[in-house]
Design a protein around this motif. Structure first.
Motif, PDB file in Angstrom:
ATOM      1  N   SER A  71      -5.201 -16.214   2.912  1.00 55.03           N
ATOM      2  CA  SER A  71      -4.583 -17.108   3.732  1.00 55.03           C
ATOM      3  C   SER A  71      -3.414 -17.877   2.981  1.00 55.03           C
ATOM      4  N   GLU A  72      -3.379 -17.834   1.379  1.00 57.06           N
ATOM      5  CA  GLU A  72      -2.421 -18.401   0.549  1.00 57.06           C
ATOM      6  C   GLU A  72      -1.187 -17.442   0.826  1.00 57.06           C
ATOM      7  N   ILE A  73      -1.378 -16.096   1.009  1.00 56.14           N
ATOM      8  CA  ILE A  73      -0.238 -15.132   0.840  1.00 56.14           C
ATOM      9  C   ILE A  73       0.455 -15.424   2.484  1.00 56.14           C
ATOM     10  N   GLN A  74      -0.544 -15.791   3.290  1.00 54.76           N
ATOM     11  CA  GLN A  74       0.036 -15.730   4.664  1.00 54.76           C
ATOM     12  C   GLN A  74       0.630 -17.079   4.839  1.00 54.76           C
ATOM     13  N   ALA A  75       0.361 -18.173   3.992  1.00 51.99           N
ATOM     14  CA  ALA A  75       1.358 -19.390   4.241  1.00 51.99           C
ATOM     15  C   ALA A  75       2.598 -19.512   3.123  1.00 51.99           C
ATOM     16  N   LEU A  76       2.542 -18.292   2.201  1.00 60.34           N
ATOM     17  CA  LEU A  76       3.702 -18.033   1.549  1.00 60.34           C
ATOM     18  C   LEU A  76       4.866 -17.366   2.379  1.00 60.34           C
ATOM     19  N   ALA A  77       4.187 -16.379   3.038  1.00 62.29           N
ATOM     20  CA  ALA A  77       5.309 -15.946   3.893  1.00 62.29           C
ATOM     21  C   ALA A  77       5.960 -16.675   5.156  1.00 62.29           C
ATOM     22  N   ALA A  78       5.122 -17.542   5.645  1.00 66.03           N
ATOM     23  CA  ALA A  78       5.669 -18.592   6.632  1.00 66.03           C
ATOM     24  C   ALA A  78       6.391 -19.634   5.862  1.00 66.03           C
ATOM     25  N   GLU A  79       6.232 -19.734   4.660  1.00 72.87           N
ATOM     26  CA  GLU A  79       7.223 -21.066   3.868  1.00 72.87           C
ATOM     27  C   GLU A  79       8.585 -20.104   3.558  1.00 72.87           C
ATOM     28  N   LEU A  80       8.524 -19.056   3.339  1.00 76.40           N
ATOM     29  CA  LEU A  80       9.864 -18.208   2.920  1.00 76.40           C
ATOM     30  C   LEU A  80      10.449 -17.590   4.351  1.00 76.40           C
ATOM     31  N   GLY A  81       9.652 -17.652   5.200  1.00 74.65           N
ATOM     32  CA  GLY A  81      10.338 -17.068   6.542  1.00 74.65           C
ATOM     33  C   GLY A  81      10.536 -15.535   6.630  1.00 74.65           C
ATOM     34  N   CYS A  82       9.306 -14.673   6.436  1.00 80.63           N
ATOM     35  CA  CYS A  82       9.356 -13.390   6.651  1.00 80.63           C
ATOM     36  C   CYS A  82       8.041 -12.954   7.315  1.00 80.63           C
ATOM     37  N   HIS A  83       8.004 -11.897   7.756  1.00 80.88           N
ATOM     38  CA  HIS A  83       7.013 -11.520   8.572  1.00 80.88           C
ATOM     39  C   HIS A  83       5.684 -11.138   7.923  1.00 80.88           C
ATOM     40  N   TYR A  84       4.561 -11.476   8.364  1.00 78.74           N
ATOM     41  CA  TYR A  84       3.041 -11.401   7.549  1.00 78.74           C
ATOM     42  C   TYR A  84       1.997 -10.238   8.262  1.00 78.74           C
ATOM     43  N   MET A  85       1.885  -9.389   7.704  1.00 79.00           N
ATOM     44  CA  MET A  85       1.052  -8.333   8.402  1.00 79.00           C
ATOM     45  C   MET A  85      -0.211  -8.429   7.647  1.00 79.00           C
ATOM     46  N   ARG A  86      -1.385  -7.872   8.210  1.00 79.39           N
ATOM     47  CA  ARG A  86      -2.742  -7.640   7.606  1.00 79.39           C
ATOM     48  C   ARG A  86      -3.626  -6.556   8.664  1.00 79.39           C
ATOM     49  N   ARG A  87      -4.458  -5.986   8.089  1.00 86.95           N
ATOM     50  CA  ARG A  87      -5.139  -4.853   8.907  1.00 86.95           C
ATOM     51  C   ARG A  87      -6.620  -5.154   8.727  1.00 86.95           C
ATOM     52  N   PRO A  88      -7.505  -4.706   9.477  1.00 86.07           N
ATOM     53  CA  PRO A  88      -8.961  -4.921   9.369  1.00 86.07           C
ATOM     54  C   PRO A  88      -9.465  -4.343   8.263  1.00 86.07           C
ATOM     55  N   ASP A  89      -9.167  -3.229   7.642  1.00 81.94           N
ATOM     56  CA  ASP A  89      -9.721  -2.622   6.568  1.00 81.94           C
ATOM     57  C   ASP A  89      -8.681  -2.122   5.597  1.00 81.94           C
ATOM     58  N   ASN A  90      -9.042  -1.493   4.420  1.00 84.90           N
ATOM     59  CA  ASN A  90      -8.200  -0.779   3.354  1.00 84.90           C
ATOM     60  C   ASN A  90      -8.221   0.562   3.512  1.00 84.90           C
ATOM     61  N   ARG A  91      -8.309   1.120   4.721  1.00 89.01           N
ATOM     62  CA  ARG A  91      -8.525   2.416   4.314  1.00 89.01           C
ATOM     63  C   ARG A  91      -7.232   3.237   3.894  1.00 89.01           C
ATOM     64  N   HIS A  92      -7.434   4.213   3.161  1.00 88.69           N
ATOM     65  CA  HIS A  92      -6.210   4.874   2.470  1.00 88.69           C
ATOM     66  C   HIS A  92      -5.451   3.988   1.649  1.00 88.69           C
ATOM     67  N   ALA A  93      -5.844   2.998   1.222  1.00 85.45           N
ATOM     68  CA  ALA A  93      -5.111   2.045   0.206  1.00 85.45           C
ATOM     69  C   ALA A  93      -3.502   1.759   0.560  1.00 85.45           C
ATOM     70  N   LYS A  94      -2.760   1.880  -0.387  1.00 90.30           N
ATOM     71  CA  LYS A  94      -1.438   1.826  -0.091  1.00 90.30           C
ATOM     72  C   LYS A  94      -0.921   2.517   0.945  1.00 90.30           C
ATOM     73  N   ALA A  95      -1.048   3.761   1.212  1.00 91.49           N
ATOM     74  CA  ALA A  95      -0.330   4.607   2.125  1.00 91.49           C
ATOM     75  C   ALA A  95      -0.759   4.131   3.512  1.00 91.49           C
ATOM     76  N   GLY A  96      -2.215   3.648   3.413  1.00 91.13           N
ATOM     77  CA  GLY A  96      -2.957   3.294   4.899  1.00 91.13           C
ATOM     78  C   GLY A  96      -2.141   1.975   5.291  1.00 91.13           C
ATOM     79  N   ASN A  97      -2.026   1.159   4.280  1.00 93.38           N
ATOM     80  CA  ASN A  97      -1.226  -0.121   4.527  1.00 93.38           C
ATOM     81  C   ASN A  97       0.238   0.150   4.850  1.00 93.38           C
ATOM     82  N   LEU A  98       0.933   0.968   4.407  1.00 93.67           N
ATOM     83  CA  LEU A  98       2.412   1.323   5.090  1.00 93.67           C
ATOM     84  C   LEU A  98       2.326   2.056   6.433  1.00 93.67           C
ATOM     85  N   ASN A  99       1.362   2.884   6.547  1.00 95.31           N
ATOM     86  CA  ASN A  99       1.362   3.547   7.905  1.00 95.31           C
ATOM     87  C   ASN A  99       0.853   2.507   9.001  1.00 95.31           C
TER      88      ASN A  99
END
Length: 764
Positions: free
Chosen positions: A230-258
């Motif tokens: 939640s604190e990172i979501q608040a940081l994104a809102a403060e700085l004015g950039c888009h915030y994304m999250r996904r329901p799981d961590n499948r495939h780590a960084k590659a999955g996050n980017l995909n």
């Protein structure tokens, strides 16, 4: 067209992403296992006296003792045999003096000399030096020979690639004009994947990305939070950039980017790790390349805004470059010449259309970046390396994290042998490209070779085994010119990024864990998942890494015993040594084995010192930046010069100490300070007062920083084009002196400063 649609329409490309584990893993493991088994069975049969095996090696040994006439020495007097070394060394030194940085003509001369010496050395080693007199000598001699030939072949590939080196800086100068003029400005999505990085690290990265020069309507920045904080979501809102999250961590960084690719649509995708801050001209220097439709990915140079933990722990921050400097400054340039530049996972730009056609970033390996670039190249797209420092990040901050990161890289890269995106076998590559990739893969096996070389002198000293049959005249004629020219030219050829001796310290410090990881990967390549390297940590005390140190401590103890044996052998006369080896051509090896043991012991001791992590109490990194500063303290304004600055404070020196009473301003006193050159006005608190030789230095911590001031500080400190510069490492003799200085002065005499030194940067 969306990523999922591309994946459905191009199912054949899924072969690039899905490993045939049931077949490929067994095939690779079986090939390695069978090769080792054959060697072991032959060695056992030889020791057991099996007649056909024994006769074969006996005849081969007799043949090797009578080499071809063109391998005979031209003169028996030693001083004449050194003439080739003196001539070639003089030529190389003259070339390097005339051309301080490698150019096409100077590189060609030095590379031609090295290639000739390597081929000459390989022929001599193959036809004249193997000692097969006994099974013990023979096994050690053949193992050393095999490893040496493997890495000499790797060296030949590197030298050949050097002949085709080209840089893209002039091309970037030309192409950026179309971006700056607005003729070519495709839409860009900037992706910042994060998992556990602290908010202060992410804040500077986001601000840096927002400060990149590019039309705001065509640039979108996305923070991809895989820990759903939640604190990172608040940081994104403060700085004015888009915030994304996904329901799981499948495939780590590659999955996050995909996952982000599914909901974004920019023509180009830029990826920065959570700790990497771009300079303001990052996009203007890179985007223009994509006017060429054949370019699929562009990787830029990776700099760092903190010190390498090895350099920091040795107190050589102002001398040693980052370990990855030799990769960014030299290795990437080599690979770019063959069209095999490596995607490093951060600070790169990729074209969306071919990336989506692949099904996104490769998820089969821990090194999603490495294999994504391979997959793009295999589909006919160019992967280009721009040798410019357009961003900087945090390197691993402790030796545990430093080595853990290398283990992840090693495991991820070697997984190439077990997935379909294997660059040696995948369709679409030329022979030269396959050789370049193979050379990179086999570099990881150098840790196994280094461990063997740690124990080889001990085996020789304890058991009287000599792996090379030669007299001292052969040593002067064949070995000395080969190694002297290598030592003289190595730093020059690698753009002063590393010396041989300093590279060896790095290698020994991490050779045991990397070797274990290599074996584990070859046996079970997918047993360990992705581990994020911690960043932005603090520690308030010394920490010795006992677990990493134990193999080195044991090896050092054995080396001390081996050194005693080696010195004892050196003091024997020829008759006593002949009674041990029964061959006058083997006496030289026994007499000087103590030198190898002593060298290894020195390197091990220095490597152990790298495992003592020094305190790092401040989560912010300090840069050595000089600016005129005005401090208002009460009614008085004093002018000084900054010596170092971070996002949360600065050190200011004053030469006017005699005209004002510095100690009348107590700790905790509020001050107003100004940097006129940067139009920056701040409030702060005095946290430190020092005086030396009439010079006063105040430590000031900023307070009440608003968002506008934070943006000013980050862009001033991290985003100026040209901020990050490289440094040149010393030559071999000075490197040896530095190693001895670390051992006998900094440690034994306890003259090592504990306080971290600021990072040296350009004063732009």
């Amino acid at each position: 067209m969306s990523l999922s649609e591309h994946t459905r329409q191009l199912p054949s490309l899924s072969r690039v992403r899905t490993p045939s584990k049931s077949i490929t893993i067994h095939r690779t493991t079986w090939v390695i296992g069978i090769a080792l088994s054959i060697f072991i069975v032959l060695a056992i049969a030889w020791h057991a006296g099996v007649e056909p095996v024994e006769q074969f090696f006996s005849k081969l040994d007799i043949w090797l003792q009578h080499p071809h006439v063109w391998l005979e020495l031209p003169h028996e007097k030693s001083q004449w045999l050194l003439i080739p070394t003196l001539i070639l060394t003089s030529v190389v030194l003259l070339v390097m003096k005339t051309s301080p940085r490698p150019k096409t003509w100077s590189r060609l001369i030095v590379v031609a000399i090295l290639l000739a010496l390597i081929i000459r050395y390989m022929i001599w080693r193959s036809l004249s030096t193997l000692n097969l007199a006994t099974p013990g000598d023979g096994v050690v001699s053949l193992v050393l020979y095999g490893m040496e030939m493997l890495f000499l072949c790797s060296n030949i590939v590197q030298l050949y690639l050097l002949l085709g080196v080209r840089h893209h800086n002039a091309e970037a100068d030309r192409l950026q004009i179309t971006v700056l003029d607005g003729q070519y400005q495709p839409t860009v999505d900037v992706l910042i994947p994060t998992y556990n990085e602290p908010p202060e690290v992410l804040r500077r990265t986001i601000i840096g990305c927002q400060a990149m020069d590019y039309p705001e309507a065509k640039k979108a920045i996305y923070l991809l939070d895989d820990k759903r904080r939640s604190e990172i979501q608040a940081l994104a809102a403060e700085l004015g950039c888009h915030y994304m999250r996904r329901p799981d961590n499948r495939h780590a960084k590659a999955g996050n980017l995909n996952h982000a690719l599914l909901t974004t649509n920019g023509e180009l995708v830029v990826v920065f790790d959570a700790d990497f801050v771009p300079t303001s001209n990052f996009l203007t220097r890179t985007v223009g390349f994509f006017q060429d439709s054949s370019i699929g990915l562009l990787q830029t140079y990776q700099s760092f805004y903190n010190h390498d933990p090895i350099a920091r722990n040795l107190g050589l921050e102002k001398v040693l470059t980052q370990e990855v400097e030799i990769f960014s400054r030299h290795g990437q340039v080599l690979r770019d010449s063959a069209g095999t530049a490596i995607c490093s996972g951060s600070s790169f730009v990729v074209r969306r259309q071919p990336l989506e056609a692949l099904g996104g970033f490769v998820t089969d390996s821990l090194s999603e970046d490495y294999f994504t670039a391979i997959a793009l190249s295999a589909q006919g797209y160019r992967v280009v390396y721009l040798n410019e420092r357009l961003s900087a990040g945090l390197s691993a901050e402790t030796m545990v994290d430093h080595i853990a990161q290398r283990l992840r890289w090693a495991r991820g890269t070697l997984q190439a042998f077990f997935i379909d995106a294997n660059p040696i076998t995948i369709r679409g590559f030329s022979i030269l490209q396959r050789l370049a990739y193979a050379e990179g893969l086999f570099q990881w096996f150098s840790s196994l070779f280094r461990i063997f070389l740690l124990f080889l002198p001990l085996i020789c000293a304890w058991f009287g085994i000599v792996p090379l049959r030669m007299v001292h005249q052969e040593w002067l004629y064949f070995i000395v010119p080969f190694y002297v020219i290598q030592l003289v030219s190595f730093s020059w050829l690698t753009e002063r990024s590393r010396s041989v001796l300093l590279s060896d310290i790095y290698s020994v410090a991490q050779c045991f864990p990397i070797a274990i990881t290599i074996v584990q990967t070859l046996l079970n390549p997918f047993s360990i998942g992705f581990r994020v390297t911690p960043k932005g940590q603090t520690r308030d005390r010394l920490q010795f890494n006992w677990r990493l140190a134990m193999p080195l401590i044991v090896t050092l103890g054995l080396s001390m015993i081996g050194l005693w044996h080696g010195v004892r052998l050196a003091l024997m006369d020829d008759a006593e040594l002949l009674a041990i080896v029964h061959d006058p051509n083997l006496i030289l090896g026994l007499r000087f084995v103590w030198i190898g043991v002593a060298y290894n012991a020195l390197i091990i001791v220095v490597a152990l010192m790298t495992l003592i992590d020094l305190p790092h109490p401040d989560p912010y990194e300090w840069l050595a930046i000089e600016r005129v500063a005005a401090l208002q303290m009460g009614e008085q304004v004093v002018w000084g010069t900054t010596t170092q600055i971070s996002e949360m404070g600065m050190q200011v020196q004053f030469s006017q100490a005699s005209t004002w009473d510095v100690y009348s301003y107590p700790f905790g006193m509020s001050v107003r300070l100004s940097l006129p050159e940067e139009s920056l006005d701040l409030e702060g608190t005095i946290t430190q007062v020092k005086t030396l030789d009439g010079i006063c230095e105040l430590g000031i911590r900023f307070r009440n920083l608003n968002l506008s001031q934070q943006r000013q500080l980050v862009t001033f400190l991290f985003c100026r084009p040209g901020r990050w510069h490289g440094q040149s490492v010393p030559g071999e003799l000075r490197s040896l002196w530095l190693a001895l200085n670390v051992l006998f002065v900094q440690r034994l005499l306890l003259r090592r400063p504990i306080e971290p030194a600021p990072l040296q940067v350009s004063q732009v």
